[in-house]
Design an enzyme around this catalytic site. Structure first.
Site, PDB file in Angstrom:
ATOM      1  N   LYS A  14       3.279   2.126 -12.352  1.00  0.00           N
ATOM      2  CA  LYS A  14       4.016   3.386 -12.161  1.00  0.00           C
ATOM      3  C   LYS A  14       3.518   4.445 -13.139  1.00  0.00           C
ATOM      4  O   LYS A  14       3.283   5.597 -12.773  1.00  0.00           O
ATOM      5  CB  LYS A  14       5.525   3.150 -12.342  1.00  0.00           C
ATOM      6  CG  LYS A  14       6.151   2.392 -11.177  1.00  0.00           C
ATOM      7  CD  LYS A  14       7.574   1.921 -11.447  1.00  0.00           C
ATOM      8  CE  LYS A  14       8.060   1.032 -10.309  1.00  0.00           C
ATOM      9  NZ  LYS A  14       9.386   0.453 -10.515  1.00  0.00           N
ATOM     10  N   ASP A  18      15.052   6.621  -8.327  1.00  0.00           N
ATOM     11  CA  ASP A  18      15.017   5.351  -7.590  1.00  0.00           C
ATOM     12  C   ASP A  18      16.042   5.348  -6.455  1.00  0.00           C
ATOM     13  O   ASP A  18      16.005   4.483  -5.586  1.00  0.00           O
ATOM     14  CB  ASP A  18      15.345   4.180  -8.541  1.00  0.00           C
ATOM     15  CG  ASP A  18      14.098   3.368  -8.889  1.00  0.00           C
ATOM     16  OD1 ASP A  18      13.089   3.503  -8.174  1.00  0.00           O
ATOM     17  OD2 ASP A  18      14.155   2.594  -9.866  1.00  0.00           O
ATOM     18  N   GLN A  45      13.742  -0.237 -15.005  1.00  0.00           N
ATOM     19  CA  GLN A  45      13.061  -1.292 -14.253  1.00  0.00           C
ATOM     20  C   GLN A  45      13.996  -2.489 -14.084  1.00  0.00           C
ATOM     21  O   GLN A  45      14.540  -3.012 -15.055  1.00  0.00           O
ATOM     22  CB  GLN A  45      11.765  -1.705 -14.984  1.00  0.00           C
ATOM     23  CG  GLN A  45      10.934  -2.723 -14.232  1.00  0.00           C
ATOM     24  CD  GLN A  45      10.416  -2.198 -12.881  1.00  0.00           C
ATOM     25  OE1 GLN A  45       9.988  -1.052 -12.771  1.00  0.00           O
ATOM     26  NE2 GLN A  45      10.475  -3.032 -11.860  1.00  0.00           N
TER      27      GLN A  45
END
Ligand SMILES: NC(=O)c1ccc[n+]([C@@H]2O[C@H](COP(=O)([O-])OP(=O)(O)OC[C@H]3O[C@@H](n4cnc5c(N)ncnc54)[C@H](O)[C@@H]3O)[C@@H](O)[C@H]2O)c1
Length: 285
Positions: A54, A121, A98
């Site tokens: 990422k 997200d 994460q």
């Protein structure tokens, strides 16, 4: 019949090239550099690889990234403190934690601490709720968002189609079902307790599989000519990557199919970049 491949690598590259141009334009004309801030807790190998990818993708696109790494024994309070600091920082446009988090964390508490307008997200309850209502102002979770882009790029007719999603997780299956519904598919959402999975898969014009069971969907479970999207990422005993779909038998029956690797995977990170840019652009409005 041999299915045509949906190439996630080339679609990703195209979207990322266009995105990098927009990022450069935003910097040059408005002095805004989109910025993604990432929290990584512990030493989980897969999570480290995802975060590394990422961060590298951000760099390539001209997006700034910040990484806060914590040891496994960090407290929730410390992580919440960092999120609060980043929520208040106008130069940070996207915040990502994460997953999975270690056991001592209540994941919902952590995710709901992120400001919805920085939740790139798309996991905050407010963004989930907007998606559920069929609204457009939210951030869409990256993996299902990437799948929708793939269907769109292939001109797949979703309106009125029988869409079957196998796997009902909060990050893939459920939002996937909502996005297909918003495009007027008739959606069936299956999970581990569903009876006779093959009955459902054989009816699917569009079949999305996000389960985490290597090669569980075989060619005989697929409707001839169907669009098959394989979200799964598994390792075979000899260490090779494979999906939840048995590619060899499925490609003989499907009309369109995504490979693993090289299908949905690259699209997930691409859509994270898209959401981060979108968040930066919204600060102008
Ligand atoms: N390509 C990507 O970018 C990407 C992103 C996220 C997840 N994934 C992969 O997708 C897969 C699913 O991920 P997740 O986070 O949604 O997983 P998860 O474990 O959170 O959820 C799995 C879902 O599958 C269902 N399920 C499990 N076994 C089943 C069975 N035998 N029959 C029917 N349903 C069954 C469960 O009920 C659950 O709803 C994993 O392989 C993961 O690595 C890939």
């Amino acid at each position: 019949m041999t299915a045509r491949l949906i190439d996630g690598i080339s679609l990703s590259a195209k979207i990322r090239d266009e995105l990098a141009e927009t990022v450069a334009h935003l910097k040059a004309t408005c002095g805004i550099t989109p910025c993604l801030a990432v929290i990584l807790v512990g030493e989980d190998h897969a999570s480290q690889v995802y975060v590394r990818n990422k961060v590298a993708a951000c760099e390539k696109a001209g997006i700034r990234s910040i990484l806060a790494r914590y040891a496994l024994n960090v407290t929730s309070a410390e992580v919440l403190g960092k999120i609060a600091e980043w929520n208040a920082d106008p130069e940070i446009h996207g915040i990502l934690v994460q997953l999975p988090l270690p056991k001592q964390f209540d994941t919902d508490t952590i995710l709901s601490a992120i400001l919805p307008e920085k939740d790139v997200d798309g996991f905050h309850a407010e963004n989930v709720g907007v998606l559920m209502q069929g609204g457009h102002s939210c951030f869409i979770p990256c993996t299902p968002y990437g799948v929708m882009k793939m269907l769109e790029s292939e001109g797949v007719n979703i309106d009125g189609a029988e869409a079957v999603v196998i796997g009902s997780s909060n990050i893939v299956g459920k939002p996937m079902a909502m996005l297909l519904l918003a495009k007027h598919a008739t959606v069936t959402l299956c999970h581990i307790r569903s009876r006779d999975i093959a009955f459902h898969t054989r009816r699917a014009d569009i079949l999305v599989v996000a389960v985490g069971c290597a090669k569980m969907i075989t060619g005989d479970m697929i409707k001839p000519g169907a669009v098959v999207i394989d979200v799964g990422i598994n390792r075979t005993p000899d260490g090779k990557l494979c999906g939840d779909v048995d590619f060899e038998s499925a490609k003989e029956i499907a009309g369109l199919i995504t490979p693993v690797p090289g299908g949905v995977g690259p699209m997930t990170i691409t859509m994270l970049l898209v959401n981060t840019l979108e968040s930066a652009e919204r600060t102008l409005k």
